[in-house]
Design a protein around this motif. Structure first.
Motif, short mmCIF file in Angstrom:
data_model
loop_
_atom_site.label_atom_id
_atom_site.label_comp_id
_atom_site.label_asym_id
_atom_site.label_seq_id
_atom_site.Cartn_x
_atom_site.Cartn_y
_atom_site.Cartn_z
N GLU A 288 76.56 15.00 34.49
CA GLU A 288 77.43 14.16 33.16
C GLU A 288 77.53 12.75 33.85
O GLU A 288 77.31 11.81 32.66
N THR A 292 76.25 9.09 32.06
CA THR A 292 77.16 8.33 31.42
C THR A 292 76.86 7.03 32.18
O THR A 292 76.94 5.75 31.48
N TYR A 295 74.45 5.11 30.26
CA TYR A 295 75.09 4.35 29.00
C TYR A 295 75.30 2.95 29.40
O TYR A 295 75.22 2.05 28.69
N THR A 296 76.38 3.11 30.53
CA THR A 296 77.36 1.99 30.67
C THR A 296 76.35 0.87 31.21
O THR A 296 76.58 -0.41 31.06
N GLN A 325 80.45 10.94 28.58
CA GLN A 325 79.60 9.84 27.95
C GLN A 325 80.55 9.38 26.60
O GLN A 325 80.68 8.39 26.41
N GLU A 329 81.99 5.91 25.83
CA GLU A 329 81.47 4.96 24.95
C GLU A 329 82.64 4.57 23.89
O GLU A 329 82.56 3.40 23.31
#
Length: 414
Positions: A288, A292, A295-296, A325, A329
């Motif tokens: 997980e 994440t 994405y970051t 995530q 976000e």
């Protein structure tokens, strides 16, 4: 009418009514598979025939005449009873042929046809006594093999069942075994309805209930799959997709190498969102966090004022996919983008018997109650909370102060 015959007749009426009612239920049930419906009808018909056989054999035994008719009635019972057990196979597991057991049933049938011309299996003596021959226990042996196979199929099917559901097939097997023992060693001298017939009639009803439980389980799995699709679609936000594609487009002119890197990360992000659909259970926290990070990293390229830090002290636990995530976000989209130096810090640790995930930001803050009620303002908070509670018995707490930031804490029992 003889009192014994009256007793057997009285015991037969509720059984017959039960089986007729079960026939109507199976016929009207839209959820039972066509193949299983046919098998249920055959089982019900065979059990009804066994009830009639018991009535006939009781009358013949009381009369003390027509030894050949009584022999045929006994032959029929020994042939049909193991057949009913084998047909239960196709209720537990309908997709296999079970060829070997059918050969054993054929052998059992041939052996129990011999009383017509030989006492090798059994005979009814001239003084109306039942005498078992050398092959007289063939039915018991074949039935025992069938019951062991039924147990094996039940345990194999149990891999996808709830533990409570497995009790019904196990109870049926034990009920049949107990009835055979009582019929053979305790009630064999009494003339009454076979307990095995009663056990098979009850098992037929229980297996119908068991079929319904399997439908409920399949229905729940379908709903879970549908929910996972909705969750995934709620996480892949159109704004994030469009903005990322716009960033890639702009970078293609100014920094092609960075555009290549963002495209690669963006592809990984989309792939892992889609892969989450195949995760019915929990996933390791490392997986997980890796999702994440992808994405970051994209967001940090798009917004140089945003920084996301990780402090993974505890990595020895699992949680539902797409849990951290969407919360990160939220922190980026609705919190730290407005800051000149926006920071989101993700920490995992073990505290007081819990695995904790702490997501802290220095954003603008918000009202958690209003955010959960709103549609689309803060994505996934309600979904994440429900999955944390339902799938791992955890909790999700949010503390937010306007113009200071937000603290999200997930606690999962260790």
């Amino acid at each position: 009418m003889n009192p014994m015959l009256q007793f057997v007749f009285a015991a037969s009426i509720p059984l017959i009514l039960q089986l007729l009612g079960l026939t109507l239920a199976v016929w009207a049930d839209p959820y039972i598979q066509k193949r299983q419906r046919k098998i249920m009808f055959v089982i019900i018909a065979l059990i009804l025939s066994l009830i009639i056989r018991d009535l006939i054999e009781t009358q013949l035994d009381l009369d003390g005449t027509l030894h050949m008719a009584r022999t045929i009635a006994a032959m029929y019972g020994y042939i049909i009873r193991p057949l009913v057990i084998v047909l239960f196979f196709y209720i537990v597991e309908s997709g296999r042929r079970h060829s070997l057991i059918w050969w054993l049933l054929a052998l059992n049938t041939l052996i129990y046809l011999t009383p017509l011309f030989s006492p090798i299996c059994f005979r009814i003596s001239s003084n109306d006594h039942f005498q078992r021959g050398p092959l007289g226990y063939t039915c018991h042996i074949v039935s025992a093999i069938a019951l062991l196979e039924l147990l094996f199929l039940t345990f194999r099917a149990a891999k996808g069942m709830r533990k409570a559901h497995i009790l019904i097939p196990l109870f049926n097997v034990l009920l049949i075994v107990l009835s055979v023992l009582l019929d053979s060693f305790i009630l064999h001298t009494q003339t009454m309805m076979s307990l095995l017939t009663l056990a098979m009639a009850s098992s037929c009803l229980f297996y119908y209930i068991w079929l319904h439980l399997q439908f409920v389980r399949a229905h729940e799995q379908a709903l879970m799959a549908e929910q996972r699709i909705k969750i995934m679609m709620s996480q892949i936000q159109p704004h994030f997709l469009y903005n990322t594609l716009s960033t890639i487009q702009a970078l293609c002119r100014t920094d092609p190498q960075k555009a290549f890197e963002v495209t690669e990360r963006f592809g990984s992000y989309l792939r892992q969102n889609i892969d989450s659909l195949s995760q019915p259970e929990q996933i390791p926290i490392q997986q997980e966090l890796a999702h994440t990070r992808i994405y970051t990293e994209i967001e940090e390229i798009r917004f140089p004022n945003v920084h996301v830090e990780y402090d993974a002290q505890d990595l020895d636990f699992s949680l539902p996919a797409l849990t951290v995530q969407p919360l990160v976000e939220n922190a980026v989209r609705h919190g730290v983008r407005i800051r000149e130096n926006g920071v989101v810090r993700v920490t995992t640790r073990r505290e007081n018997g819990f695995h904790e995930i702490v997501i802290r930001d220095n954003g603008k803050g918000f009202d958690p109650i209003l955010a959960e009620r709103a549609d689309g303002t803060h994505i996934g908070i309600r979904n994440v909370r429900e999955r944390i509670e339902q799938m791992c018995g955890g909790t999700l707490e949010i503390r937010s102060v306007n113009d200071e930031g937000t603290l999200v804490t997930i606690r999962i029992p260790a």
